[in-house]
Each structure stands twice: as C-alpha cells, then as structure tokens.
Design an enzyme around this catalytic site. Structure first.
Site, PDB file in Angstrom:
ATOM      1  CE1 TYR A 136       3.888  31.047 -16.602  1.00  0.00           C
ATOM      2  CE2 TYR A 136       4.437  28.906 -15.274  1.00  0.00           C
ATOM      3  CZ  TYR A 136       4.018  29.627 -16.498  1.00  0.00           C
ATOM      4  OH  TYR A 136       3.594  29.009 -17.764  1.00  0.00           O
ATOM      5  NE  ARG A 195     -11.496   5.184   6.434  1.00  0.00           N
ATOM      6  CZ  ARG A 195     -10.241   4.828   6.324  1.00  0.00           C
ATOM      7  NH1 ARG A 195      -9.264   5.893   5.948  1.00  0.00           N
ATOM      8  NH2 ARG A 195      -9.659   3.723   6.359  1.00  0.00           N
ATOM      9  CG  HIS A 232      -8.301   1.673   9.515  1.00  0.00           C
ATOM     10  ND1 HIS A 232      -6.982   1.036   9.394  1.00  0.00           N
ATOM     11  CD2 HIS A 232      -7.983   3.065   8.868  1.00  0.00           C
ATOM     12  CE1 HIS A 232      -6.092   1.694   8.672  1.00  0.00           C
ATOM     13  NE2 HIS A 232      -6.842   2.989   8.445  1.00  0.00           N
ATOM     14  CG  ASP A 283       4.641  20.626 -18.727  1.00  0.00           C
ATOM     15  OD1 ASP A 283       4.273  19.753 -18.149  1.00  0.00           O
ATOM     16  OD2 ASP A 283       4.361  21.678 -19.284  1.00  0.00           O
ATOM     17  CB  CYS A 324       6.474  25.609 -14.445  1.00  0.00           C
ATOM     18  SG  CYS A 324       7.568  27.211 -14.391  1.00  0.00           S
ATOM     19  NE  ARG A 349      -6.239  -3.466   7.719  1.00  0.00           N
ATOM     20  CZ  ARG A 349      -7.063  -3.266   8.911  1.00  0.00           C
ATOM     21  NH1 ARG A 349      -7.324  -4.193   9.257  1.00  0.00           N
ATOM     22  NH2 ARG A 349      -7.211  -2.036   9.347  1.00  0.00           N
ATOM     23  CE  LYS A 356      -4.414   2.534   1.387  1.00  0.00           C
ATOM     24  NZ  LYS A 356      -5.117   2.428   2.730  1.00  0.00           N
TER      25      LYS A 356
HETATM   26  C1  PLP Z   1      -4.384   1.889   3.777  1.00  0.00           C
HETATM   27  C2  PLP Z   1      -4.811   0.954   4.662  1.00  0.00           C
HETATM   28  C3  PLP Z   1      -3.901   0.085   5.237  1.00  0.00           C
HETATM   29  C4  PLP Z   1      -2.306   0.351   5.523  1.00  0.00           C
HETATM   30  O1  PLP Z   1      -2.074   1.659   6.157  1.00  0.00           O
HETATM   31  P1  PLP Z   1      -0.436   2.100   6.215  1.00  0.00           P
HETATM   32  O2  PLP Z   1      -0.379   3.053   7.265  1.00  0.00           O
HETATM   33  O3  PLP Z   1      -0.107   2.387   4.814  1.00  0.00           O
HETATM   34  O4  PLP Z   1       0.234   0.714   6.882  1.00  0.00           O
HETATM   35  C5  PLP Z   1      -4.289  -0.752   6.166  1.00  0.00           C
HETATM   36  N1  PLP Z   1      -5.731  -1.096   6.535  1.00  0.00           N
HETATM   37  C6  PLP Z   1      -6.674  -0.217   5.875  1.00  0.00           C
HETATM   38  C7  PLP Z   1      -7.921  -0.402   6.073  1.00  0.00           C
HETATM   39  C8  PLP Z   1      -6.296   0.707   4.884  1.00  0.00           C
HETATM   40  O5  PLP Z   1      -7.379   1.362   4.429  1.00  0.00           O
END
Ligand code: PLP
Length: 377
Positions: free
Chosen positions: A268, A139, A168, A317, A315, A224, A41
């Site tokens: 700056y 969440r 998660h 750039d 800055c 994951r 992602k």
């Molecule tokens: C982003 C995400 C992950 C990966 O998490 P990491 O900490 O980068 O391994 C796994 N599962 C879900 C649902 C996520 O949103």
C-alpha cells in the site's frame, strides 16, 4: 519449526520452562519472607493466562493478580486454587460472582465496599479485600487525606475484612527518582494509621517488577511482579540485573517469494520502491495479528538466522520482507518476528523501541487470532 499442515503458519510459542525460571529469579530477588503475587492480567500479558497461571502455581506463586473479575473467573476455570486479587476492583452487579469464586477485590471507593458488604452479610460471610491507597500514582485509590474518614466508614462494614494494603509506584522504573521514597513514606504513614484504627492487614505491598530491582521496602511482605515473569525488563537500565529468559516467540513462514526489477513499488502506498533487483518474501502476518503497522519499512525479522528488513507498509494480514541478500530463501522457510533463530534474536524491547512503545504493549498487542503453542512446564 513447524509449518502445520492445514493451518496458517503464524503462531506464538510460549516457553513455560522459561516462565518458571523467571519466577524463580523473581522469588530470589524478592528476598526471604516475601510472598509473590504473579500478575497475569490481560491474558498474562498476551501469553495466555489459562496456561501461564497453572504453570506459575506449580512453580510456587502465592497469589495471582488480574485486572478484572472476568479474568479471575478464567483462572478458576483453569484450575488456579491460590488466592486471586482483582487489582481493578469490581463493578455493580459483579458482587455475587466475585464471592462465588473466592476472588479478593481491591477496594478504592466506599460505594463498592458498601455493596460488597451488603452482599457478603446477606450470605452470612466475611469477605477479604485489599485497600488501595493513592500514594502518588494519581490513578485509583484513596488519597492520604481521605483516610481517617474512609477507615471510620470501613470499620462499620462487618461483612468485610481488610486483608491487605496496596499502593502502586509511579516512577519505579527510574531508580534514581526521589519520588519513590516519597510514596513509600506516605505508604508507611498510611499503614500506621490503618493499624491504629484497629485493622490488621496481612499483605502489605507496593512493588511492581521495577521496584523489585531497585528497592525493597522493609514494611512490605508481598511483591507483585508482572513483566519480569515474561522475561521482559521494566526499563532498559535493569539489563543484566537478573538472568531472565524471554518466554514468547512469534513466528510465521514464507508464503511466496518473488523477484522484482528496479523501480517496483511494493505494498500500500508504494512506500518501498526497489532500488536494486529485489527478492521479496510475503509472510502471512499483519497488524491484525499484532504486527504493528508502525513497523512498516522499519521492522526487522529473522530468516535462516539472519536479519532482513520489512519492505513497505505492513498490511492487515500480510507483510513483505526484503530477502535479496539471502538467495536461498524459499516458500516454507521459518520467519521469526520475535525470539531467537540461530544465535540471532529480536527482543520485545528492540521492537518496542523501533515503534516508540514499551515491551508490555508489544506483548499485549499479539492478537487473539494467533494460536499459542506451549512448550515445557
Ligand atoms: C500491572 C501491575 C503490576 C505489575 O507491573 P509490572 O511492571 O509488569 O511488574 C503490579 N501492580 C499493579 C497494581 C499492576 O496493575
């Protein structure tokens, strides 16, 4: 390395061989019999999904995870043929695209399930989805107490097939935290209910990168990982547990060098004032590139294999660095903002710590205008 003729010399280098190496480490850590869903992602955490995903597919990734339908379409355009799970679900009006490109949605509300079911039924199809449970992240996802009613409703949607069960973890980056076991227990109990209700999800998954280090859940057959693929640690306590290689380097080169006398104010706000006769080098990178303004007077970069400090305010750039201690520095010298130079290195973890964030955000903040250059793979 290269001061490309005709281009601003600021670029990100992505080492696809290191990426594939990290994938193999994650595969080994996941253990026998577990599939790997590579999380790509947010443009593969800023590394460039269109190049990263095919390299991971070649390395053997079983599935891919994206946050949005649009990101899934980009993977298909890049030649990804493996299943793509849309972790963030979909929004009204995206059903057709999702079906057309064989994306698998994560479902966490019944309205979306009903819309998808109608769309799939109209096409005479059965669409796979993963059911999202909120076991304690708080969440998105169905809460355990909602599950009986949700399963009864889903059972009526003949156009949909539950292919996975996902949740998660909230505190997996703190391996001693007891809440992870609590989440796993809720997940296990939900899985039993799901099966009891007659569903047979093939993919059962809970683990992000942090959980890959700390726990393996016997009921899970898919993991994951995200950050570890890019060579990042989910938390510093996991240092040295896997042989990970950083994938991203961020470099530029010196555009101008000047000598200024004691008392000269720089950039700056004149938040840097020369306390000695000072040599300053201007580098063409700034917060618009993702070189955070919080690195003003705090960041360090590598030049000629040595560390030098940022001088004054970053800055949009431009950034100034104090190269007084390396008199040989000249226009065109390579400057490393992230990555290795002659045995020295600046990691995303170090950079994140300096500005109070995490490596994930450092990677994601490198902006679109910085060209990505791919090596290996
Ligand atoms: C982003 C995400 C992950 C990966 O998490 P990491 O900490 O980068 O391994 C796994 N599962 C879900 C649902 C996520 O949103």
């Amino acid at each position: 390395m290269h001061h490309c003729q005709g281009h601003r010399p600021t670029y990100v280098e992505i080492d696809l061989a290191a990426l594939q190496h990290n994938f193999v480490q994650a595969r080994r850590q996941a253990g026998e019999g577990r599939e790997l869903l590579a999380v790509v992602k947010a443009d593969a955490y800023g590394h460039g999904a269109a190049r990263v995903a095919p390299a991971l597919q070649q390395a053997g990734a079983d599935l891919f995870g994206v946050a949005m339908v649009e990101e899934g379409l980009e993977l298909r355009r890049a030649g990804v043929s493996r299943p793509i799970l849309v972790l963030g679900g979909l929004y009204p009006g995206q059903e057709e695209e999702l079906l057309a490109h064989d994306l698998v949605p994560v479902i966490f509300d019944l309205e979306t399930a009903r819309r998808l079911n109608a769309r799939a039924a109209a096409d005479g199809r059965r669409l796979s989805y993963h059911l999202k449970l909120d076991t304690g992240m708080g969440r998105v996802g169905f809460r355990p107490e909602e599950l009986p009613a949700v399963l009864a409703a889903l059972a009526k949607l003949q156009g949909l097939v539950m292919d996975g069960l996902i949740s998660h973890l909230a505190v997996a980056d703190e391996p001693d935290h007891p809440f992870t076991a609590e989440q796993a227990e809720r997940f296990r109990s939900a899985l039993a209910q799901v099966r009891q209700a007659g569903f047979a999800p093939r993919h059962i998954h809970l683990s992000n990168s942090a959980a890959l280090f700390s726990q393996q859940f016997p009921e899970c057959n898919l993991v994951r990982p995200g950050i570890v693929l890019y060579g990042g640690l989910p938390a510093s306590c996991f240092a040295d547990r896997l042989d990970l290689r950083p994938v991203m380097s961020f470099r530029t080169s010196v555009a101008q060098v000047k000598q200024v006398p004691v008392g000269t104010g720089v950039s700056y706000g004149h938040r840097f004032v020369a306390e000695r006769p000072t040599r300053l080098a201007a580098i063409p990178v700034g917060y618009a590139d993702g070189y955070s303004r919080n690195l003003s007077n705090v960041g360090q970069v590598l030049v000629r294999g040595r560390r030098v400090p940022v001088a004054g305010t970053v800055c949009m750039d431009w950034t100034l660095i104090d190269v007084t201690d390396i008199p040989q520095v000249q226009v065109g010298d390579e400057v490393t903002l992230l990555g290795r130079d002659n045995g020295q290195s600046i990691t995303a973890e170090e950079w994140a710590q300096a500005i109070g964030t995490i490596n994930y955000e450092v990677f994601c903040q490198i902006s679109k205008r910085v060209p990505r250059v791919y090596l290996g793979g």
